[in-house]
Design a protein around this motif. Sequence first.
Motif, PDB file in Angstrom:
ATOM      1  N   GLU A   1       1.389  -8.135  -8.268  1.00  0.00           N
ATOM      2  CA  GLU A   1       1.687  -7.278  -7.124  1.00  0.00           C
ATOM      3  C   GLU A   1       0.467  -7.105  -6.225  1.00  0.00           C
ATOM      4  O   GLU A   1       0.583  -7.051  -5.008  1.00  0.00           O
ATOM      5  CB  GLU A   1       2.171  -5.908  -7.601  1.00  0.00           C
ATOM      6  CG  GLU A   1       3.517  -5.935  -8.271  1.00  0.00           C
ATOM      7  CD  GLU A   1       3.875  -4.614  -8.931  1.00  0.00           C
ATOM      8  OE1 GLU A   1       5.078  -4.383  -9.158  1.00  0.00           O
ATOM      9  OE2 GLU A   1       2.961  -3.811  -9.231  1.00  0.00           O
ATOM     10  N   CYS A   2      -0.706  -7.055  -6.848  1.00  0.00           N
ATOM     11  CA  CYS A   2      -1.942  -6.905  -6.090  1.00  0.00           C
ATOM     12  C   CYS A   2      -2.179  -8.113  -5.186  1.00  0.00           C
ATOM     13  O   CYS A   2      -2.430  -7.962  -3.988  1.00  0.00           O
ATOM     14  CB  CYS A   2      -3.119  -6.721  -7.044  1.00  0.00           C
ATOM     15  SG  CYS A   2      -4.719  -6.581  -6.230  1.00  0.00           S
TER      16      CYS A   2
ATOM     17  N   ALA B   1       0.224  -8.419  -2.314  1.00  0.00           N
ATOM     18  CA  ALA B   1      -0.025  -7.475  -1.229  1.00  0.00           C
ATOM     19  C   ALA B   1      -1.298  -7.820  -0.463  1.00  0.00           C
ATOM     20  O   ALA B   1      -1.704  -7.089   0.437  1.00  0.00           O
ATOM     21  CB  ALA B   1      -0.118  -6.057  -1.791  1.00  0.00           C
TER      22      ALA B   1
ATOM     23  N   LEU C   1      -7.111  -3.169  -2.132  1.00  0.00           N
ATOM     24  CA  LEU C   1      -6.170  -3.609  -1.102  1.00  0.00           C
ATOM     25  C   LEU C   1      -6.893  -3.782   0.230  1.00  0.00           C
ATOM     26  O   LEU C   1      -7.990  -3.256   0.431  1.00  0.00           O
ATOM     27  CB  LEU C   1      -5.037  -2.596  -0.987  1.00  0.00           C
ATOM     28  CG  LEU C   1      -4.149  -2.509  -2.236  1.00  0.00           C
ATOM     29  CD1 LEU C   1      -3.216  -1.321  -2.149  1.00  0.00           C
ATOM     30  CD2 LEU C   1      -3.364  -3.784  -2.429  1.00  0.00           C
TER      31      LEU C   1
END
Length: 68
Positions: free
Chosen positions: A39-40, A43, A59
Amino acid sequence: MRMRRMAGLALAAAALVGVSAVGAVSAEAASSPGITRDECTAAGGQVTSQPYAGYVCVLPDGTRQSIT
């Protein structure tokens, strides 16, 4: 008089327990949720190792989330 004092003590104890429960729920809601490595990267973030703290996702906007 003694009955009033006992009722007041019971009410104060019940209020304290209620406030403690609300505080615990609020603290849990305020903590940042974890994110997976996939997911990191999806994103646009970067997985970084933190000494003694494990891995975090940095992020693009500068926020950090713990890797689960």
